[in-house]
Enzyme design. Structure first.
Site, mmCIF file in Angstrom:
data_model
loop_
_atom_site.group_PDB
_atom_site.id
_atom_site.type_symbol
_atom_site.label_atom_id
_atom_site.label_comp_id
_atom_site.label_asym_id
_atom_site.label_seq_id
_atom_site.Cartn_x
_atom_site.Cartn_y
_atom_site.Cartn_z
ATOM 1 C CG ASP A 12 -0.378 0.189 2.528
ATOM 2 O OD1 ASP A 12 0.853 0.359 2.606
ATOM 3 O OD2 ASP A 12 -1.125 0.216 3.521
ATOM 4 C CB CYS A 69 0.614 -2.668 4.555
ATOM 5 S SG CYS A 69 0.265 -3.796 5.920
ATOM 6 C CB THR A 71 1.533 -3.471 10.797
ATOM 7 O OG1 THR A 71 0.395 -3.865 10.011
ATOM 8 C CG2 THR A 71 1.215 -2.219 11.603
ATOM 9 C CG HIS A 102 9.237 -26.010 10.130
ATOM 10 N ND1 HIS A 102 9.319 -26.062 11.498
ATOM 11 C CD2 HIS A 102 10.350 -26.630 9.658
ATOM 12 C CE1 HIS A 102 10.441 -26.681 11.847
ATOM 13 N NE2 HIS A 102 11.093 -27.034 10.751
ATOM 14 C CG HIS A 137 7.651 -29.573 8.585
ATOM 15 N ND1 HIS A 137 7.281 -29.120 9.834
ATOM 16 C CD2 HIS A 137 8.931 -29.978 8.693
ATOM 17 C CE1 HIS A 137 8.317 -29.231 10.654
ATOM 18 N NE2 HIS A 137 9.323 -29.756 9.997
HETATM 19 C C1 RB5 Z 1 -2.129 2.387 6.538
HETATM 20 O O1 RB5 Z 1 -2.074 3.555 7.252
HETATM 21 C C2 RB5 Z 1 -1.947 1.187 7.468
HETATM 22 O O2 RB5 Z 1 -3.112 0.957 8.156
HETATM 23 C C3 RB5 Z 1 -1.525 -0.008 6.670
HETATM 24 O O3 RB5 Z 1 -0.359 0.269 5.976
HETATM 25 C C4 RB5 Z 1 -1.238 -1.284 7.449
HETATM 26 O O4 RB5 Z 1 -0.396 -1.039 8.522
HETATM 27 C C5 RB5 Z 1 -2.410 -2.101 7.808
HETATM 28 O O5 RB5 Z 1 -2.297 -3.228 8.314
#
Ligand code: RB5
Length: 149
Positions: A12, A69, A71, A102, A137
């Site tokens: 993203d 993204c 996180t 695995h 596995h």
């Molecule tokens: C975008 O701001 C953020 O929510 C996205 O990049 C991600 O971390 C979502 O899981």
């Protein structure tokens, strides 16, 4: 065309520079990189990009997918909704190696707001250089696949 050396990248808006760094790294290693964007910094929903990459892996057009993204979590959740996808979020090289050995993961997700770029490249290398061990596995991965219905 063989998919064995093709790898899809997507993200993203939170991870565009990271994705581009990974694309350059993979190209230098000889991978055929299918970078499906986005290239614009405008806010864009991660499920769309997770799904798009996952479809290229699930169809066999690409051997692996790497998605990012902020996180790494949301885009991973979206990718894992596509049948045939096994994607894990990794912030360390041990996990990146183990999800190949695995879990026979075919996609890797990284949080661009979680790890630095140098570590991200090491995580990518750990993931791509590991091999699925099969054996017990494989039985467990088959159980995951059975959950897909
Ligand atoms: C975008 O701001 C953020 O929510 C996205 O990049 C991600 O971390 C979502 O899981």
């Amino acid at each position: 065309m063989s998919a064995s050396n093709r790898i899809v990248l997507s993200s993203d808006h939170a991870a565009i520079q990271f994705r581009q760094a990974i694309a350059a790294h993979l190209a230098a290693l000889g991978w055929v990189v299918v970078d499906i964007g986005p290239s614009s910094p405008e806010s864009t929903p991660y499920p769309r990009h997770g799904e798009a990459a996952a479809r290229l892996v699930a169809s066999g057009e690409c051997r692996f997918g790497i998605i990012l993204c902020g996180t790494g979590q949301g885009i991973m959740m979206a990718a894992n909704k596509v049948k045939g996808i096994r994607c894990g979020v990794c912030a360390d090289t041990f996990s990146a190696r183990m999800i190949r050995q695995h879990n026979d993961a075919n996609m890797l997700s990284i949080g661009a707001r979680v790890v630095g770029e140098g570590l991200a490249l090491d995580i990518v290398d750990a993931f791509l250089s590991a091999e699925f061990e099969g054996g017990r596995h494989a039985t467990r991965v088959a159980m995951i696949e059975a959950l897909e219905g």
